[in-house]
Design an enzyme around this catalytic site. Structure first.
Site, short mmCIF file in Angstrom:
data_model
loop_
_atom_site.label_atom_id
_atom_site.label_comp_id
_atom_site.label_asym_id
_atom_site.label_seq_id
_atom_site.Cartn_x
_atom_site.Cartn_y
_atom_site.Cartn_z
N SER A 332 0.85 -1.19 0.00
CA SER A 332 0.00 0.00 0.00
C SER A 332 0.88 1.24 0.00
O SER A 332 2.12 1.15 0.01
CB SER A 332 -0.91 0.01 1.23
OG SER A 332 -0.13 0.08 2.42
N LYS A 333 0.25 2.41 0.00
CA LYS A 333 0.98 3.66 -0.08
C LYS A 333 1.88 3.90 1.13
O LYS A 333 2.83 4.67 1.06
CB LYS A 333 0.02 4.82 -0.24
CG LYS A 333 -0.62 4.89 -1.62
CD LYS A 333 -1.46 6.14 -1.77
CE LYS A 333 -2.04 6.22 -3.18
NZ LYS A 333 -2.86 7.44 -3.36
N ARG A 334 1.58 3.24 2.24
CA ARG A 334 2.44 3.44 3.41
C ARG A 334 3.79 2.76 3.22
O ARG A 334 4.75 3.08 3.93
CB ARG A 334 1.75 2.91 4.67
CG ARG A 334 1.62 1.41 4.74
CD ARG A 334 0.86 0.99 6.00
NE ARG A 334 0.70 -0.44 6.09
CZ ARG A 334 1.60 -1.26 6.61
NH1 ARG A 334 2.73 -0.77 7.07
NH2 ARG A 334 1.39 -2.57 6.67
N ASN A 335 3.89 1.81 2.28
CA ASN A 335 5.17 1.17 1.99
C ASN A 335 5.92 1.91 0.89
O ASN A 335 7.13 2.09 0.94
CB ASN A 335 4.96 -0.27 1.51
CG ASN A 335 3.91 -1.01 2.31
OD1 ASN A 335 2.81 -1.20 1.83
ND2 ASN A 335 4.25 -1.41 3.52
#
Length: 624
Positions: A332-335
């Protein structure tokens, strides 16, 4: 011998077959290596189900563990929904399908699945097309290019889906449900049933007689069309997992009735759900192979049930694992920025890098070299995928980025033709320089050149260290500004002491000024690099310049050594040692003055990029 053949044939079993020459149904009777074709050119209404030979072959290979390519051209597709932008997982799916089609000499289709009109993003379809082309994935059929099985947008194919929904009703494979979507659905206690019935059927609509159901529909009663539970549990042979079914006899078992019984196929407004449209389109567009994420495996029993209800051959399915982070959570965008547009703009990732990186996630590369361009991926691609999800390690991305940048730069610098990949790379660095520095900082360095030509020069001498444009500009900052960093301004002037002689900073500056005063370098300065040259011409100019600077440095070092010995002194070994120390000292001095003491290309290469006038300014303006 003839009698033995007849006996073998009598003991064999019959299976459906499609004649490749005329595409008509036949029956193939096989036993061992003997086979006979019967019922040739029979009527198309033959009730025997037919399967393409390539799909049947792929299924057999999967069952035996031999995941080979089909023996004929594969027709594959990528069918995104424009409810969002293209992300890493979707691009990998598109890439795998593209590689299979190109490897087998087949066709790759793009189909826009836009039936969910309420969730559409206005510019998503165009962005999808732009991102695919950027990645080097061009579709043979689809939006913007056309094809024989269009239209390729599901919103323009509604009449076809309604026609096939009626066929399912006529064959008693589906039923009309008149329950209101506003009514609360019964609480599900079996997790395998959750999501099976969209909106929920609160009454026994499946038992309504066909004539009554049709009459209510004709009278305008709003309804949906739902799938009936098939008589036989759907199963298929997956190209990754082998035999898969809803019972315990397969290698991979799914929960009973998962996503089959009661699933809505046609909504109340007459538009299809994904499942009906997907199956109808794959059949009519003659798709032979579907490579998709393993999250769709739960929907495959329903799709297989639909193929069975229509009496159609199904494509061969290959379900590949999801992309996850190190904690096994879905990427996801947090990665990382998973949106392809963000990856392009924020990180300066090259398309060659990204496709190479994604191809290695979940695919068993048969070669020892991980660095592959698109043509290499096509040549080596097969259907050997790993089972389960794939952990994404972005260190490999930057490793591939460096290697692909080097390949692109070297190729461009050895050619006079325009290279789009090189232009793309140069553009990334141009944008990064303009973002980091003002024109007042880099313009004095350019001389008669423009910024693009200057950056091409930098890439030519430092082709091994590009990871992303921001980092690349930072490591090469001395090429874009003359402002001396604070650390360099306070550093002690270089001085070298050897067993033979002490070389002071003043001697080093004197030697540097002397080499800049050589006739060869003055002539070189007069022959400045032409404005906007081809990469090959620029490379040749830089090579001549670097050679001239290198020769001037060598001449000055030899003169200094000669001045340290009397004419009668014949200690050649001492002269050699001193020459070595002078070379080391002058190169260190030039690095401090020209490159602020930072690492980078050789002194002569740096001087060839900075140019004669800038070298004179940096060496002459900074006093000891």
């Amino acid at each position: 011998m003839l009698a033995n053949k007849r006996l073998l044939l009598q003991q064999s079993t019959a299976s459906p077959y499609v004649c490749r020459a005329c595409r008509e149904h036949s029956t193939l009777i096989t036993k061992g290596r003997y086979s006979v074709l019967l019922q040739r050119h029979s009527d198309k209404s033959n009730s025997s189900r037919s399967f393409s030979s390539s799909s049947r072959r792929s299924a057999k290979q999967a069952a035996t563990g031999k995941k080979l390519l089909p023996d004929g051209p594969a027709r594959t597709r990528f069918a995104p929904s424009p409810t969002g932008y293209l992300h890493l997982g979707s691009l990998r799916t598109a890439l795998f399908n593209y590689l299979l089609a190109k490897k087998t000499g087949g066709q790759f289709l793009l189909r826009i699945e836009d039936t969910d009109q309420k969730r559409l993003v206005s510019d998503a379809e165009q962005r999808l097309c732009d991102d695919l082309r950027w990645a080097g994935i061009q579709w043979d059929e689809g939006p913007q290019v056309g094809g024989p099985y269009g239209p390729y947008k599901q919103s323009e194919r509604t009449a076809l889906y309604q026609e096939h929904a009626q066929k399912l009703l006529d064959s008693h494979s589906a039923y009309r449900c008149f329950c209101s979507a506003d009514q609360p659905a019964p609480v599900q206690t079996d997790i395998s049933q959750i999501g099976a019935a969209v909106g929920g059927c609160q009454s026994d609509c499946a038992s309504i007689p066909d004539d009554q159901s049709a009459e209510r529909a004709q009278n305008g009663h709003r309804h949906v069309v739902r799938m009936r539970k098939p008589a036989k549990s759907p199963s298929w042979t997956d190209l990754v997992y082998g035999k898969v079914s809803l019972d315990k006899s397969s290698k991979k078992t799914l929960p009973q009735n998962l996503g089959v019984d009661g699933v809505v196929l046609l909504k109340g407004d007459g538009t299809p759900t994904y499942h009906l449209a997907n199956v109808v389109d794959d059949h009519h567009m003659k798709i032979t192979h579907v490579i998709r994420g393993s999250e769709w495996m739960a929907s495959t029993p329903l799709h297989m049930a639909l193929y069975g209800a229509f009496d159609w051959a199904s494509p061969a399915f290959a379900h590949v694992g999801l992309l996850t982070d190190k904690d096994q959570a879905k990427l996801s965008k947090r990665n990382f920025d998973t949106d392809i547009g963000s990856i392009r703009q924020k990180h300066g990732i090259l398309p060659e890098t990204l496709t190479n990186f994604l191809a290695l996630l979940g695919w068993r590369n048969p070669t020892r070299d991980d660095v592959m361009e698109m043509k290499d991926l096509i040549n080596t691609f097969d259907l050997k995928f790993t089972k389960g999800n794939t952990i994404v390690a972005f260190d490999k991305l930057w490793y591939l980025q460096k290697n692909h940048a080097k390949i692109i730069i070297e190729r461009a610098m050895n050619s006079s033709a325009t290279d789009p990949s090189f232009e793309n790379l140069v553009g990334f660095v141009v944008d990064a320089v303009k973002k980091e520095y003002s024109p007042d900082q880099y313009t004095p360095i350019l001389g008669q050149r423009d910024l693009k030509t200057h950056i091409m020069s930098v890439l030519s001498v430092d082709d091994k260290n590009y990871e992303n444009p921001t980092e690349y500009v930072a490591r090469n900052k001395y090429f874009f500004t003359s402002d001396l960093p604070a650390a360099a301004a306070t550093a002690t002037d270089p001085q070298l002491t050897t067993n033979e002689i002490e070389i002071s900073a003043s001697e080093l500056q004197s030697a540097a000024l002397e080499l800049l005063a050589s006739d060869s370098l003055e002539r070189l300065a007069a022959a400045s690099v032409p404005h906007d040259p081809s990469p090959a011409a620029l490379k040749a100019h830089l090579a001549r310049s670097a050679a001239a600077y290198s020769a001037a440095i060598e001449d000055v070092c030899r003169e200094r050594v000669a001045a340290s010995f009397s004419v009668q002194d014949g200690d050649e070994e001492a002269k050699t040692r001193l020459l070595k120390e002078w070379r080391k000292a002058i190169h260190r001095y030039l690095r401090d003055k020209l490159m602020f003491g930072m690492s980078g290309p050789s002194s002569s290469q740096t001087m060839s990029v900075l140019g004669y006038e800038e070298c004179c300014r940096r060496i002459g303006a900074m006093t000891v």
